[in-house]
Design a protein around this motif. Structure first.
Motif, short mmCIF file in Angstrom:
data_model
loop_
_atom_site.label_atom_id
_atom_site.label_comp_id
_atom_site.label_asym_id
_atom_site.label_seq_id
_atom_site.Cartn_x
_atom_site.Cartn_y
_atom_site.Cartn_z
N LEU A 29 0.82 -1.21 0.11
CA LEU A 29 0.00 0.10 -0.21
C LEU A 29 0.97 1.01 -0.06
O LEU A 29 1.73 1.41 0.67
N THR A 30 0.63 2.04 -1.00
CA THR A 30 1.33 3.29 -1.00
C THR A 30 0.47 4.65 -0.37
O THR A 30 -0.46 4.77 -0.60
N LEU A 31 1.16 5.40 0.51
CA LEU A 31 0.34 6.45 1.14
C LEU A 31 1.40 7.73 1.05
O LEU A 31 2.49 7.74 1.52
N GLU A 32 0.75 8.64 0.54
CA GLU A 32 1.13 9.94 0.10
C GLU A 32 1.28 10.92 1.46
O GLU A 32 0.37 10.61 2.27
N ALA A 33 2.15 11.66 1.46
CA ALA A 33 2.25 12.73 2.76
C ALA A 33 0.89 13.45 2.56
O ALA A 33 0.25 14.11 1.67
N ARG A 34 0.34 13.36 3.95
CA ARG A 34 -0.70 14.32 4.16
C ARG A 34 -2.19 13.75 3.35
O ARG A 34 -2.93 14.52 3.13
N THR A 36 -4.52 10.06 2.77
CA THR A 36 -5.26 8.86 3.23
C THR A 36 -5.12 7.67 2.43
O THR A 36 -5.14 7.94 1.14
N ALA A 37 -5.02 6.54 2.93
CA ALA A 37 -5.08 5.24 2.20
C ALA A 37 -5.49 4.19 3.05
O ALA A 37 -5.70 4.27 4.27
N ALA A 38 -6.16 3.17 2.40
CA ALA A 38 -6.82 1.86 3.04
C ALA A 38 -6.51 0.80 2.49
O ALA A 38 -6.19 0.48 1.37
N VAL A 39 -6.49 -0.21 3.47
CA VAL A 39 -6.25 -1.80 3.11
C VAL A 39 -7.65 -2.44 3.45
O VAL A 39 -8.33 -2.17 4.34
N THR A 40 -7.87 -3.56 2.73
CA THR A 40 -9.12 -4.22 3.22
C THR A 40 -8.57 -5.36 4.13
O THR A 40 -7.76 -6.42 3.81
N VAL A 41 -9.38 -5.52 5.44
CA VAL A 41 -8.99 -6.52 6.22
C VAL A 41 -10.37 -7.51 6.02
O VAL A 41 -11.48 -7.08 6.46
N GLY A 62 4.15 9.33 12.67
CA GLY A 62 3.69 10.08 11.82
C GLY A 62 2.35 9.45 11.08
O GLY A 62 1.71 10.18 10.36
N ILE A 63 1.96 8.22 11.21
CA ILE A 63 1.00 7.47 10.69
C ILE A 63 0.13 7.05 11.70
O ILE A 63 0.43 6.18 12.71
N SER A 64 -1.35 6.87 11.39
CA SER A 64 -2.41 6.78 12.41
C SER A 64 -3.43 5.86 11.55
O SER A 64 -3.70 6.12 10.26
N ALA A 65 -4.17 5.08 12.37
CA ALA A 65 -5.31 4.25 11.63
C ALA A 65 -6.49 4.68 12.45
O ALA A 65 -6.74 4.97 13.84
N ASP A 66 -7.72 4.86 11.55
CA ASP A 66 -9.08 4.89 12.10
C ASP A 66 -9.38 3.46 12.91
O ASP A 66 -8.91 2.60 12.56
N VAL A 80 -8.37 2.56 7.42
CA VAL A 80 -7.95 3.85 7.04
C VAL A 80 -6.72 4.20 7.59
O VAL A 80 -6.51 4.35 8.73
N LEU A 81 -5.76 4.39 6.86
CA LEU A 81 -4.49 4.97 7.29
C LEU A 81 -4.29 6.53 6.88
O LEU A 81 -4.59 6.77 5.77
N ARG A 82 -3.69 7.28 8.01
CA ARG A 82 -3.68 8.74 7.51
C ARG A 82 -2.15 9.07 7.83
O ARG A 82 -1.66 8.71 8.92
N SER A 83 -1.78 9.99 6.92
CA SER A 83 -0.28 10.48 7.02
C SER A 83 -0.53 11.99 7.58
O SER A 83 -1.28 12.82 7.09
#
Length: 559
Positions: A29-34, A36-41, A62-66, A80-83
């Motif tokens: 999974l690629t996550l850009e600065a500022r 969001t991106a998501a993986v399916t669980v 620097g990375i958090s998850a909902d 959902v991951l947030r930068s």
């Protein structure tokens, strides 16, 4: 990808009955600065497992998850991951843990961090070029607290805004506040001429021997002269306002004193955006050759106001020039007595709104040009010198030139033109040189076709080629792209066989190439039409008179 389904048999103290496994997609999974991106669980429920599952992940700084809880009725969810934008570019393994009341399962994926990219900052025009007088839109994209575009105002990221009408190539600056810092981005929109003359609807009132001036709000005012309302009277107080938005004329406020161009009234545009009218018409109460009254148009004050008489009385047909300090200069003209051509000079000082005599030019002149140079001095060139007694030379027209310095109120000699001329035109070029064109010469049958360039750095004139058509009393307009448009005027009377025959040909000088080219035809072409550069970059041609001397209401735009 599933890693394990833990149970008491494996030593974790949980029952083997009703287990599950967890899988994560995609594997990278690629996550850009500022961003969001998501993986399916995905949860694979085994042996009738029907509990809710809480999902968590081990993440770098620097990375958090909902938060994510997969209820019993579902088998998957989006994590959902947030930068925060503070992380460095890297690739890190991430472990996802799925936990129920009795069981735990883990899976892993690779997280590709783009890193702390530069904050967004861009200003993009809808089109890179427009025609002179047209608008376009600009779209700002930025990260920051607040932003504005110079000349437009506050803007929002991603929301397009409209520009004002563009008169020339224009650079717009986007300014973005980020905390205590400010950053900026720029873009330039070109404004090109169509190189055409377009006829407009006629004005309500015809005028000739009038004067005209551009106003700061983009409109133009045409004033005085002989009108169709009083065709037997040579001067008037009538004004009409041209609105470039509607391209129509409407009645304007009356002048305080009548105006009559060419003989008695001179107009000087001021650097403040206003203008001065010096001198009144033949039928003004003050008398044409007595007190030279002055009317001031100030953009900050409605209407026109009187600002006193010119210091030197009894002179007409003067050349008016704006000064860089906000004042104006009146030079030469005709006076009464045995020596009708004068060398007088008067200066209007904006600070006290009064006129002051500043001595005499080095030569008597009328029908000369006086051009404000970039350094604040004034180039005075040519003009009629006849009728002084004793006549200083056998020439009727002068080739001499002189410089007025407002710092000292002194006149000094400079180089002479190659051709003697009067009733010619002058235009200041972007590089500071002055282009001289046309006029009448000392041989009525062969008026000067030559044009000349004055260079303030050397004080000398040089050839700039020849016009295709002779003309006098014309206009030379510095266009916003650096070229010069020569337009209007009359065919020299000796060639036309009569006075007042208009010139339909126009010509354009390009200082980049040093060459002349034919411009679009002006049809109809009337002698004494006014030519006014509007703030939108277009050139307004209005009025004038036909061969019989009748005032005209025709209007056209060079664009």
């Amino acid at each position: 990808m599933p890693l394990s389904a833990c149970s008491p048999g494996r030593g974790d103290g949980l029952s083997q009955e009703g287990t599950f496994t967890v899988a994560v997609m995609p594997a990278e999974l690629t996550l850009e600065a500022r961003r969001t991106a998501a993986v399916t669980v995905a949860i694979a429920r085994l042996d009738g497992f029907a509990d809710a599952v809480e999902v968590s992940a081990t993440l770098p700084a620097g990375i958090s998850a909902d938060s994510l809880v997969i209820p019993p009725s579902q088998s998957s969810g989006q994590l959902v991951l947030r930068s925060a934008g503070t992380e460095a570019a890297t690739r890190v393994p991430v472990t996802v843990t799925a936990t129920s009341a009795t069981h735990t399962s883990t899976a892993a994926f690779a997280l590709i961090l783009v890193g702390n990219a530069s904050p967004r900052l861009a200003l993009t025009p809808a089109t890179a070029a427009v025609f002179v007088g047209e608008r376009t839109s600009l779209t700002p994209v930025f990260d920051g607290d607040r932003a504005s575009i110079d000349g437009i105002g506050r803007v929002q990221s991603g929301v397009a805004v409209e520009t004002p009408p563009l008169s020339r190539a224009t650079t717009f600056t986007l300014r973005v506040d980020r905390g205590n810092a400010q950053v900026q981005a720029q873009t330039t929109v070109q404004a090109n001429y169509r190189n055409r003359i377009r006829a407009l609807d006629s004005a309500p009132v015809a005028q000739t021997n009038h004067v005209a001036a551009a106003l700061p709000d983009g409109t133009a005012i045409v004033m005085g002269g002989n009108t169709s309302e009083s065709s037997s009277v040579p001067d008037s107080t009538l004004t009409q306002i041209f609105d470039p938005a509607t391209e129509k004329f409407a009645r304007g406020p009356d002048l305080m004193f009548s105006a009559q161009a060419r003989l008695f009234t001179s107009v000087a545009p001021l650097v403040s955006g206003g203008f001065l009218l010096a001198g009144s018409g033949l039928n003004a109460p003050v008398g044409a050759l007595r007190s030279v009254v002055t009317q001031l148009f100030d953009p900050a004050v409605p209407g026109l106001t009187p600002v006193g008489d010119v210091a030197t009385r009894g002179i007409s047909t003067r050349t008016a020039t704006p000064l860089s300090d906000g004042g104006a200069l009146l030079t030469g003209g005709l006076a009464g007595g045995t020596n009708p051509v004068t060398d007088s000079a008067d200066r209007y000082v904006s600070a006290d709104q009064k006129w002051h005599a500043v001595g005499q030019m080095l030569h008597v002149r009328v029908g000369h040009t006086a051009t404000l140079l970039r350094d604040g001095r004034v180039l005075i060139a040519g003009g009629l010198t006849c009728c002084q007694v004793p006549n200083p030379s056998p020439e009727f027209y002068a080739s001499t030139a002189e410089i007025y310095d407002p710092a000292t109120d002194a006149f000094t000699e400079t180089g002479s033109m190659s051709a003697a001329r009067g009733d010619h035109a002058a235009a200041l070029l972007p590089d500071g040189r002055v282009l001289i064109s046309g006029g009448d010469g000392n041989d009525p049958a062969a008026p000067p076709l030559s044009t000349e360039l004055f260079d303030p750095a050397t004080g000398q004139f040089s050839s700039a080629g020849d016009l295709q058509a002779p003309r006098d009393s014309h206009s030379a307009v510095a266009l916003t792209d650096g070229r010069v448009l020569v337009i209007g005027g009359e065919v020299p009377p000796e060639l036309a066989g009569m006075v007042g025959v208009g010139v339909s040909a126009t010509e354009v000088f390009d200082p980049a190439t040093g060459r002349w080219s034919a411009g679009p035809a002006l049809d109809p072409a009337f002698y004494a039409a006014t030519v006014t550069m509007l703030s939108n970059g277009k050139v307004l041609v209005f009025g004038g008179q036909d061969a019989g001397g009748s005032p005209q209401a025709a209007a056209a735009l060079f664009e």
